[in-house]
Motif scaffolding. Structure first.
Motif, PDB file in Angstrom:
ATOM      1  N   LYS A 269      -9.697   9.085  -2.065  1.00  0.00           N
ATOM      2  CA  LYS A 269      -9.441   8.774  -0.661  1.00  0.00           C
ATOM      3  C   LYS A 269      -8.182   9.455  -0.165  1.00  0.00           C
ATOM      4  O   LYS A 269      -8.144   9.979   0.956  1.00  0.00           O
ATOM      5  CB  LYS A 269      -9.326   7.256  -0.476  1.00  0.00           C
ATOM      6  N   GLN A 270      -7.131   9.470  -0.988  1.00  0.00           N
ATOM      7  CA  GLN A 270      -5.849  10.012  -0.535  1.00  0.00           C
ATOM      8  C   GLN A 270      -5.803  11.531  -0.561  1.00  0.00           C
ATOM      9  O   GLN A 270      -5.223  12.150   0.333  1.00  0.00           O
ATOM     10  CB  GLN A 270      -4.697   9.454  -1.371  1.00  0.00           C
TER      11      GLN A 270
ATOM     12  N   ASP B 128       0.831  -1.204   0.000  1.00  0.00           N
ATOM     13  CA  ASP B 128       0.000   0.000   0.000  1.00  0.00           C
ATOM     14  C   ASP B 128       0.862   1.249   0.000  1.00  0.00           C
ATOM     15  O   ASP B 128       0.532   2.252  -0.629  1.00  0.00           O
ATOM     16  CB  ASP B 128      -0.921   0.009   1.220  1.00  0.00           C
TER      17      ASP B 128
ATOM     18  N   ASN C 131       0.780   4.358  -2.568  1.00  0.00           N
ATOM     19  CA  ASN C 131       0.579   5.738  -2.131  1.00  0.00           C
ATOM     20  C   ASN C 131       1.668   6.649  -2.673  1.00  0.00           C
ATOM     21  O   ASN C 131       1.407   7.795  -3.068  1.00  0.00           O
ATOM     22  CB  ASN C 131       0.556   5.807  -0.602  1.00  0.00           C
TER      23      ASN C 131
ATOM     24  N   LYS D 274     -11.050   5.741  -7.000  1.00  0.00           N
ATOM     25  CA  LYS D 274     -11.351   5.502  -5.593  1.00  0.00           C
ATOM     26  C   LYS D 274     -10.158   5.849  -4.710  1.00  0.00           C
ATOM     27  O   LYS D 274     -10.304   6.530  -3.679  1.00  0.00           O
ATOM     28  CB  LYS D 274     -11.751   4.035  -5.403  1.00  0.00           C
ATOM     29  N   LEU D 275      -8.955   5.398  -5.097  1.00  0.00           N
ATOM     30  CA  LEU D 275      -7.755   5.646  -4.302  1.00  0.00           C
ATOM     31  C   LEU D 275      -7.387   7.127  -4.283  1.00  0.00           C
ATOM     32  O   LEU D 275      -7.002   7.667  -3.245  1.00  0.00           O
ATOM     33  CB  LEU D 275      -6.587   4.824  -4.850  1.00  0.00           C
TER      34      LEU D 275
ATOM     35  N   HIS E  92     -10.417   1.787  -9.857  1.00  0.00           N
ATOM     36  CA  HIS E  92      -9.606   1.695  -8.642  1.00  0.00           C
ATOM     37  C   HIS E  92      -8.812   2.979  -8.436  1.00  0.00           C
ATOM     38  O   HIS E  92      -8.677   3.469  -7.300  1.00  0.00           O
ATOM     39  CB  HIS E  92      -8.675   0.490  -8.739  1.00  0.00           C
TER      40      HIS E  92
END
Length: 257
Positions: free
Chosen positions: A191-192, A147, A151, A187-188, A184
């Protein structure tokens, strides 16, 4: 065998500091940064958030330094070694990654620096054990780093968007850079960073357009192209939607002040 040439923890330099590991000095170099930094290897520059580390073998060429207006700070060790767990172990060479416990790593580097400075009776064996601990900790970071690496890739993508908003960005092209699906990615990214990837692109394009309108005499049509728009009409509509003014009206505000 490990022979430490020099080591320092929490070293600080002025903003804009750069250093080149030329690949000719003959030593290994380990670095952990404490600020936003860049690494340039084989002509490719990547910008990473704080607490990235890298292991460079003697023949590797790497330019690195600060990538923000803040002072540059890092931990580093120059050393010679033929230990297999370092030369051919689990920690990759010339590949930046984030540590899961940067303070712990800093403490180990500080212990290595202190032990190397003094001529204690058990200096050599102490350094051997400290290096073992350091590389066990780095291996833990990699084991738990799936992960974390993603990131970092997302942050690098955002840095690239900010540096070049006029590129032909699309959700699909951005997802392909990270080897994940467009869904994906969206979404990521949301979120970040708290914003969708395409909204981020648009915001950066509008910011660039504002700068060009206020500080250059570049035509509105040319600004549209530089900001990544296929037509001046699309650019003008999106600009007005975000600022409440047309590009022409926005430029005129400079002359009215």
């Amino acid at each position: 065998m490990i022979q430490v040439i020099h080591a320092e923890a929490n070293t600080k330099h002025i903003p804009g500091f750069e250093y080149e590991h030329s690949g000719t000095q003959g030593w290994w170099l380990f670095i952990q940064t404490h600020c936003r930094s860049f690494f340039e290897i084989d002509g490719k520059r990547i910008i990473l958030p704080a607490h990235a580390c890298i292991l460079l073998p003697p023949n590797a060429k790497c330019l690195y330094g600060g990538a923000s207006s803040e002072p540059y700070s890092d931990d580093w060790i120059r050393f010679h070694t033929d230990e297999a767990y370092i030369t051919n172990g689990s920690v990759p060479l010339c590949t930046p990654f984030n540590t899961i416990d940067n303070i712990y790593v800093t403490d180990i580097v500080n212990l290595i620096a202190t032990e190397n400075f003094h001529n204690n009776k058990h200096k050599d064996i102490t350094l051997q054990y400290l290096f073992r601990i350091l590389f066990y900790k780095l291996s833990e970071s990699l084991t738990n780093n799936t992960d974390n690496l993603l990131n970092m890739s997302l942050q690098q993508l955002r840095n690239n968007i900010q540096a070049n908003p006029g590129a032909p960005w699309s959700v699909t092209s951005m997802a392909n850079l990270l080897y994940i699906s467009p869904r994906h990615l969206q979404k990521l990214y949301q979120k970040q960073f708290g914003i969708s990837c395409m909204s981020d692109v648009i915001n950066n394009r509008i910011s660039l357009a504002k700068e060009l309108l206020l500080n250059t005499n570049t035509s509105i049509n040319q600004i549209a192209i530089q900001c990544g728009y296929s037509s001046a009409e699309h650019y003008s509509r999106q600009f007005k939607k975000h600022t409440g003014l047309s590009p022409k009206q926005f430029r005129e505000t400079k002359n009215n002040k």
